[in-house]
Design an enzyme around this catalytic site. Structure first.
Site, mmCIF file in Angstrom:
data_model
loop_
_atom_site.group_PDB
_atom_site.id
_atom_site.type_symbol
_atom_site.label_atom_id
_atom_site.label_comp_id
_atom_site.label_asym_id
_atom_site.label_seq_id
_atom_site.Cartn_x
_atom_site.Cartn_y
_atom_site.Cartn_z
ATOM 1 N N SER A 177 0.798 -1.223 0.000
ATOM 2 C CA SER A 177 0.000 0.000 0.000
ATOM 3 C C SER A 177 0.831 1.274 0.000
ATOM 4 O O SER A 177 0.337 2.322 -0.406
ATOM 5 C CB SER A 177 -0.928 0.011 1.218
ATOM 6 N N HIS A 205 -5.240 -3.692 -2.651
ATOM 7 C CA HIS A 205 -4.911 -2.717 -3.699
ATOM 8 C C HIS A 205 -4.773 -3.350 -5.078
ATOM 9 O O HIS A 205 -4.403 -2.667 -6.027
ATOM 10 C CB HIS A 205 -3.633 -1.965 -3.320
ATOM 11 N N LYS A 236 -12.138 0.255 -1.684
ATOM 12 C CA LYS A 236 -11.135 0.872 -2.556
ATOM 13 C C LYS A 236 -11.655 0.831 -3.990
ATOM 14 O O LYS A 236 -12.507 1.625 -4.356
ATOM 15 C CB LYS A 236 -9.790 0.176 -2.352
#
Length: 385
Positions: A177, A205, A236
């Protein structure tokens, strides 16, 4: 006690480590209003620009009318709604896993899953740059917790070779990250086969961004094995909230019974799961968004020219610009803010001492002009600061 707390806060401020919240007055997007001012934002993990998507807004409004606004009980009592169940099945199919289990946050998923899967007499092997929730999950599990240098396959093998633990679990971020690089997961899986270990990956991610139709890092690297357990967040690229763990059916069945952060928590509102079902469909159909995002990443990497600061070698949406000094990183962030651009300064303990940086998050919602504006402002800052 209060005096010691204040002293600790004062020390953080003097070292450039005090964090402050911004007040958002708009939907999450590439252009936001924060503290009553408009900004071009490179702060968000909304990698596909879905957080304010009209399809998802409509899905949430309808689902709230159908299911109410709260789950009302734990999932093992009466809190497991049809919307939750449908989403779990959809997610498992999407990531090509036998089964999946929803959690209300990625932190909850990692703490719950690691704490359930291993314990005393077992061992976890963790990359030193793993996200904090993987570390905490490892510590709370009471398993022996071994850390190895970032992406160091040889160091990991040496630890596995020396271990006499009953069960061995390698726990790593898939996409890191704060560095944006991808873990050598194929090499880790080979070590799992060699040393009878399992591989737990946090794909927070990568999910939605990497792989065919956004299926994530495992698909991106063409990896599949019953030894793999994956977690991904849904706040996300998916643009909403929550997380899930996916793996073999026996793993998910076991977590339902034993993962404390699942068993003893009220699930997220059913309407969120209905919204996420619509989000997964948009992700699957979002190849054009990912193509645009990749083009922005390439343009940014090719055109940002810095002498004082170093752009790390990331091919993902996370583009870290290492400054080094805490106060200098803060000054750079504040300079950009003065130019109407928000980019967060990331400092220890989130990153190692001496590697304070700007964490630049690129989104498919950004335009090429947005990227050009950012590049110009950073290069001006290098001359001004």
């Amino acid at each position: 006690m209060l005096a010691s707390l204040q002293l600790a806060l004062d020390k953080r401020k003097a070292e450039g480590l005090l964090r402050q919240r911004r007040l958002l007055d708009s939907p999450q997007a590439e252009h936001i209003v924060a503290n009553n001012k408009p900004y071009l934002s490179f702060c968000s993990n909304d990698y596909l620009g879905l957080a304010n998507h009209p399809t998802l807004i409509a899905a949430m409004q309808k689902a709230a009318g159908d299911s109410g606004v709260g789950s009302g009980a734990s999932g093992l009592v009466t809190g497991h709604h049809r919307y939750h169940d449908d989403l779990e099945k959809q997610l498992a199919k999407f990531v090509n896993m036998p089964a999946a289990l929803l959690f209300s946050a990625g932190y909850m998923a990692n703490i719950g899953a690691l704490g359930a899967l291993v314990g005393r007499g077992d061992a976890i092997f963790a990359d030193k740059l793993n996200h904090a929730c993987l570390n905490d999950g490892g510590y709370y599990s009471l398993a022996e917790f071994n850390r190895f240098a970032h992406n160091d396959v040889v160091a990991l093998e040496n630890l596995l070779k020396a271990s006499t633990a009953r069960h061995k679990l390698i726990a790593v971020d898939a996409v890191f990250s704060m560095d944006g690089d991808i873990a050598p997961l194929a090499e880790y899986l080979a070590l799992c086969e060699k040393y009878d270990a399992y591989l737990y990956i946090d794909d927070a991610h990568g999910f939605g961004v990497l792989g065919e139709h956004g299926q994530g890092s495992l698909n991106h690297l063409k990896l599949k094995s019953p030894r793999i357990i994956m977690m991904a967040t849904l706040g996300k690229a998916a643009g909403v909230a929550g997380s899930f763990v996916a793996g073999e059916s026996v793993v998910i069945d076991y977590l339902i019974q034993t993962a404390k952060s699942y068993v003893y928590s009220t699930p997220a509102p059913p309407a969120l799961s209905a919204t996420l079902s619509a989000s997964v469909s948009l992700i699957e159909q979002g190849d054009d968004l990912r193509t645009h995002l990749r083009s922005l990443i390439s343009y940014f990497k090719e055109n940002l020219q810095c002498k004082r600061w170093q752009l790390m070698p990331s091919e993902t949406s996370v583009q870290p610009l290492v400054v080094g000094d805490n106060l200098e990183a803060l000054a750079l962030s504040e300079y950009l803010q003065g130019q109407g651009i928000l980019v967060p300064a990331i400092r220890p303990p989130t990153v190692p001492v001496g590697t304070a940086r700007l964490r630049i998050s690129l989104s498919a919602a950004h335009s090429l002009d947005d990227i050009k504006q950012l590049i110009s402002a950073i290069q001006q800052a290098e001359q001004a600061l």
